[in-house]
Design a protein around this motif. Structure first.
Motif, PDB file in Angstrom:
ATOM      1  N   GLY A 109     -21.750 105.175  76.520  1.00 46.99           N
ATOM      2  CA  GLY A 109     -22.278 103.823  76.610  1.00 46.99           C
ATOM      3  C   GLY A 109     -21.270 102.735  76.332  1.00 46.99           C
ATOM      4  N   ARG A 110     -21.679 101.780  75.503  1.00 48.96           N
ATOM      5  CA  ARG A 110     -20.844 100.622  75.196  1.00 48.96           C
ATOM      6  C   ARG A 110     -19.518 101.025  74.559  1.00 48.96           C
ATOM      7  N   ALA A 111     -19.541 102.070  73.738  1.00 44.18           N
ATOM      8  CA  ALA A 111     -18.320 102.532  73.082  1.00 44.18           C
ATOM      9  C   ALA A 111     -17.293 103.008  74.109  1.00 44.18           C
ATOM     10  N   ARG A 112     -17.763 103.593  75.208  1.00 45.94           N
ATOM     11  CA  ARG A 112     -16.849 104.037  76.266  1.00 45.94           C
ATOM     12  C   ARG A 112     -16.179 102.830  76.914  1.00 45.94           C
ATOM     13  N   PHE A 113     -16.957 101.810  77.230  1.00 47.67           N
ATOM     14  CA  PHE A 113     -16.389 100.593  77.816  1.00 47.67           C
ATOM     15  C   PHE A 113     -15.389  99.955  76.852  1.00 47.67           C
ATOM     16  N   GLY A 114     -15.794  99.874  75.582  1.00 47.77           N
ATOM     17  CA  GLY A 114     -14.946  99.234  74.588  1.00 47.77           C
ATOM     18  C   GLY A 114     -13.630  99.963  74.380  1.00 47.77           C
ATOM     19  N   ALA A 163      -9.913 103.460  85.304  1.00 48.97           N
ATOM     20  CA  ALA A 163     -10.193 104.231  84.083  1.00 48.97           C
ATOM     21  C   ALA A 163     -11.694 104.441  83.894  1.00 48.97           C
ATOM     22  N   LEU A 164     -12.484 103.416  84.161  1.00 52.78           N
ATOM     23  CA  LEU A 164     -13.932 103.551  84.046  1.00 52.78           C
ATOM     24  C   LEU A 164     -14.459 104.615  85.004  1.00 52.78           C
ATOM     25  N   ARG A 165     -13.965 104.593  86.241  1.00 51.74           N
ATOM     26  CA  ARG A 165     -14.400 105.582  87.220  1.00 51.74           C
ATOM     27  C   ARG A 165     -14.043 106.991  86.762  1.00 51.74           C
ATOM     28  N   MET A 166     -12.793 107.165  86.302  1.00 54.46           N
ATOM     29  CA  MET A 166     -12.350 108.494  85.879  1.00 54.46           C
ATOM     30  C   MET A 166     -13.082 108.960  84.625  1.00 54.46           C
ATOM     31  N   ALA A 167     -13.559 108.010  83.823  1.00 54.60           N
ATOM     32  CA  ALA A 167     -14.282 108.367  82.597  1.00 54.60           C
ATOM     33  C   ALA A 167     -15.743 108.697  82.865  1.00 54.60           C
ATOM     34  N   GLY A 168     -16.173 108.560  84.121  1.00 52.80           N
ATOM     35  CA  GLY A 168     -17.524 108.965  84.477  1.00 52.80           C
ATOM     36  C   GLY A 168     -18.504 107.848  84.735  1.00 52.80           C
ATOM     37  N   VAL A 169     -18.038 106.605  84.756  1.00 54.67           N
ATOM     38  CA  VAL A 169     -18.931 105.486  85.048  1.00 54.67           C
ATOM     39  C   VAL A 169     -19.105 105.380  86.563  1.00 54.67           C
ATOM     40  N   SER A 170     -20.333 105.215  87.015  1.00 54.97           N
ATOM     41  CA  SER A 170     -20.614 105.133  88.442  1.00 54.97           C
ATOM     42  C   SER A 170     -19.965 103.893  89.059  1.00 54.97           C
ATOM     43  N   THR A 171     -19.471 104.040  90.294  1.00 58.02           N
ATOM     44  CA  THR A 171     -18.879 102.898  90.988  1.00 58.02           C
ATOM     45  C   THR A 171     -19.896 101.782  91.203  1.00 58.02           C
ATOM     46  N   HIS A 188      -8.731  83.746  87.153  1.00 54.69           N
ATOM     47  CA  HIS A 188      -8.629  84.827  86.171  1.00 54.69           C
ATOM     48  C   HIS A 188      -9.460  86.014  86.650  1.00 54.69           C
ATOM     49  N   ALA A 189      -8.900  87.221  86.557  1.00 54.64           N
ATOM     50  CA  ALA A 189      -9.588  88.434  86.999  1.00 54.64           C
ATOM     51  C   ALA A 189     -10.016  89.267  85.797  1.00 54.64           C
ATOM     52  N   VAL A 190     -11.240  89.752  85.836  1.00 55.54           N
ATOM     53  CA  VAL A 190     -11.790  90.610  84.786  1.00 55.54           C
ATOM     54  C   VAL A 190     -12.584  91.736  85.439  1.00 55.54           C
ATOM     55  N   VAL A 191     -12.944  92.725  84.641  1.00 52.49           N
ATOM     56  CA  VAL A 191     -13.852  93.780  85.096  1.00 52.49           C
ATOM     57  C   VAL A 191     -15.176  93.610  84.379  1.00 52.49           C
ATOM     58  N   LEU A 192     -16.268  93.809  85.108  1.00 55.05           N
ATOM     59  CA  LEU A 192     -17.596  93.846  84.493  1.00 55.05           C
ATOM     60  C   LEU A 192     -18.194  95.219  84.743  1.00 55.05           C
ATOM     61  N   ALA A 193     -18.745  95.801  83.692  1.00 54.13           N
ATOM     62  CA  ALA A 193     -19.364  97.118  83.783  1.00 54.13           C
ATOM     63  C   ALA A 193     -20.816  97.008  83.327  1.00 54.13           C
ATOM     64  N   ARG A 194     -21.712  97.672  84.044  1.00 50.06           N
ATOM     65  CA  ARG A 194     -23.141  97.557  83.781  1.00 50.06           C
ATOM     66  C   ARG A 194     -23.630  98.684  82.877  1.00 50.06           C
ATOM     67  N   LEU A 195     -24.348  98.284  81.829  1.00 48.94           N
ATOM     68  CA  LEU A 195     -24.943  99.244  80.898  1.00 48.94           C
ATOM     69  C   LEU A 195     -26.376  98.828  80.631  1.00 48.94           C
ATOM     70  N   ASP A 196     -27.326  99.701  80.963  1.00 47.33           N
ATOM     71  CA  ASP A 196     -28.746  99.414  80.768  1.00 47.33           C
ATOM     72  C   ASP A 196     -29.139  98.073  81.381  1.00 47.33           C
ATOM     73  N   GLY A 197     -28.585  97.789  82.545  1.00 45.85           N
ATOM     74  CA  GLY A 197     -28.946  96.572  83.262  1.00 45.85           C
ATOM     75  C   GLY A 197     -28.201  95.331  82.834  1.00 45.85           C
ATOM     76  N   HIS A 198     -27.291  95.438  81.872  1.00 44.64           N
ATOM     77  CA  HIS A 198     -26.547  94.280  81.389  1.00 44.64           C
ATOM     78  C   HIS A 198     -25.074  94.431  81.768  1.00 44.64           C
ATOM     79  N   TRP A 199     -24.500  93.347  82.307  1.00 49.33           N
ATOM     80  CA  TRP A 199     -23.100  93.356  82.713  1.00 49.33           C
ATOM     81  C   TRP A 199     -22.221  92.908  81.550  1.00 49.33           C
ATOM     82  N   LEU A 200     -21.312  93.793  81.109  1.00 51.22           N
ATOM     83  CA  LEU A 200     -20.389  93.503  80.020  1.00 51.22           C
ATOM     84  C   LEU A 200     -18.999  93.194  80.584  1.00 51.22           C
ATOM     85  N   THR A 201     -18.340  92.208  80.017  1.00 56.33           N
ATOM     86  CA  THR A 201     -17.049  91.744  80.513  1.00 56.33           C
ATOM     87  C   THR A 201     -15.904  92.415  79.765  1.00 56.33           C
ATOM     88  N   LEU A 202     -15.011  93.061  80.528  1.00 56.23           N
ATOM     89  CA  LEU A 202     -13.797  93.662  79.977  1.00 56.23           C
ATOM     90  C   LEU A 202     -12.637  92.747  80.359  1.00 56.23           C
TER      91      LEU A 202
END
Length: 272
Positions: A109-114, A163-171, A188-202
């Protein structure tokens, strides 16, 4: 009864479709035809920032991303080989990158993104493309970035995406988003990853991850994901009311943005 014999039923169906498409902007309650649970699912299925996006068929940004994807095809083969046999891997950059992926795989979950956000932020030294390559806007693949140990915002973002893809997060749950920093006057470029319907900014500018609706003083321009390269429709009726309310400076600048700015490839500022 025929299809047109029950006018009330058809009006109910039409109303339901209207609520589906415009639900995020509508004032809905328990008395509507859509349950709160269904509405929540509709909101969760939206792109980051709750805006519609139109796929690009050409232009500099699309060409640039196509070039990155071509490089990624070769790098993914190298990473897969190194992942399967670390002892014979001859690329220190690949081993360093895979160590980050390993640490992320061990979390959920969030710990993986973090873990990915923190590790990549600390592994790469901020450096402008002009200083590193003598050019204004160069998008590098992860192994190129990790070999040099330096990069700017889009280089961090591309590495995190892979890295997110290789760690198992769906595209389906990963986006690279180009934002306009309206205070600094730069992109400015960032990555956003979705967890439980919420987009988190990396973001390479911070270790803490915040939701898209909490991003301040940035106007989303482009989004890159499994559907390709898309341009945000800034006037979309699906825009999150919470995001619009939280970023008044962004909303004020939407109407004044020239089309040429939105259609051109980003010119990443030297301070990224």
């Amino acid at each position: 009864m025929g299809y047109f014999g029950n006018g009330q039923a058809w009006r109910a169906i039409v109303l339901a479709w209207v609520l589906v498409w415009f639900g995020p902007a509508a004032n809905l309650n328990a008395g509507t035809l859509i349950s709160p649970g269904a509405l929540d699912s509709i909101r969760k299925s939206a792109e980051p920032f709750g805006l519609f996006a139109t796929r690009l068929s050409g232009g500099g940004l699309l060409e640039k991303w196509n070039g990155v994807e071509h490089k990624l095809e070769d790098e993914m083969v190298q990473l897969a080989l190194c992942d399967g046999d670390r002892e014979r891997c001859v690329s220190p950059a690949a081993l360093q990158f895979l160590a980050i992926v390993d640490a992320a795989r061990a979390r959920e979950g969030r710990a993986r993104f973090g873990e990915i956000n923190r590790a990549i932020n600390l592994a790469i030294k901020p450096m402008s493309d002009l200083a590193q390559y003598g050019q204004i806007d160069v998008w590098s693949s992860p192994l190129v970035t990790f070999t040099s140990g330096a990069g700017d915002c889009e280089d961090y973002a591309i590495a995190k995406m892979v890295a997110l893809r290789m760690a198992g997060v769906s595209t389906e749950d990963i986006r690279l988003v180009v934002l306009r920093d309206v205070l600094r006057g730069e992109d400015h470029a960032v990555v956003l990853a979705r967890l439980d319907g919420h987009w988190l900014t990396l973001d390479n500018r911070r270790l803490a991850m915040i939701e898209d609706i909490d991003v301040r003083n940035h106007r989303p321009l482009f989004v890159i994901g499994d559907s390709g390269v898309m341009r945000y429709d800034q006037q979309s009726p699906s825009a999150s009311a919470a995001w619009q309310a939280s970023a008044p400076a962004v909303a004020v600048n939407l109407a004044g943005a020239p089309i040429s700015e939105l259609a051109s490839p980003i010119d990443v500022a030297l301070s990224n």
